[in-house]
Design a protein around this motif. Sequence first.
Motif: not given
Length: 280
Positions: A64-69, A73-76, A87-91, A98-102
């Motif tokens: 989801s782009g919250q962290h960067r390695p 490479r992370v591909s979606v 801007r690109a990440l938001y798009a 995303m369904l969070f734990q609770f």
Amino acid sequence: MTVSGVALSEQTHIGLEGVSFSYAGGDDARLILDDVSIQIPHGKITALMGASGGGKTTVLRLLSGQHRPQRGRVSVFGETVDSHNHRALYALRRRMGMLFQFGALFTDMSVFENVAFPLREHTALPEPMIRDIVLMKLNAVGLRGARDLMPSEISGGMARRVALARAIALDPELMMYDEPFAGLDPISLGTAAQLIRGLNDALGMTSVLVSHDVEETMGIADHVVILANARVAIQGSPAEVRASTDPLIQQFIGGHADGPVRFHYPAPGLQSDFLGQTAQ
């Protein structure tokens, strides 16, 4: 097959390639992921499993782009996530759910308003259309009749289903679930599993599911990845994972207290601790 000159397989590709990641800098930082490569099959449910702290939720955060390695490479959808600007990440995230734990519902909003929130935030749809979409999504999770209730008036299992309706409000192409079965009673757990499988097939989504519930997860997953010691211990179909003779995999699937993952944390010998003696 190609679309606008780009191979369809490239447009739908989701995965990690040679990814290494740690939460702290420096030479002594503990690697959460070490040269990890995972391919997420398009249109299928992929389960990420393994011991607590093994990097499963970290994979979701990387996708989801919250962290960067630090490496790899992370591909979606064929796009390199960690190279995107804000801007690109938001798009790109507009195409994810995303369904969070609770559940993480807004406590001061009704069930209806919770599900309507992303539609009002990210679209310019008229209210009558928003109403119809919300009711369709609530109907899909069996809670159309609970639209006017507040989160405090529904059970934990129902709250998880409302959160699922909200997560699919924008018809995501990639759906991520972080411990969707945690804290649920057997009936709610079975209902949640059935919904995840049914919605994935009905909407044609690609789903990534993080869970410790082996039996329920194996029952709905098409592809299973088990992480251990910062690496991929095994990945394949549920049948292939169950058939593995690796002691670590068998310990995890069987829930055995001792095995490659030891019951006792490393400690001095009993004689040394209790009698002040060194073992001969």
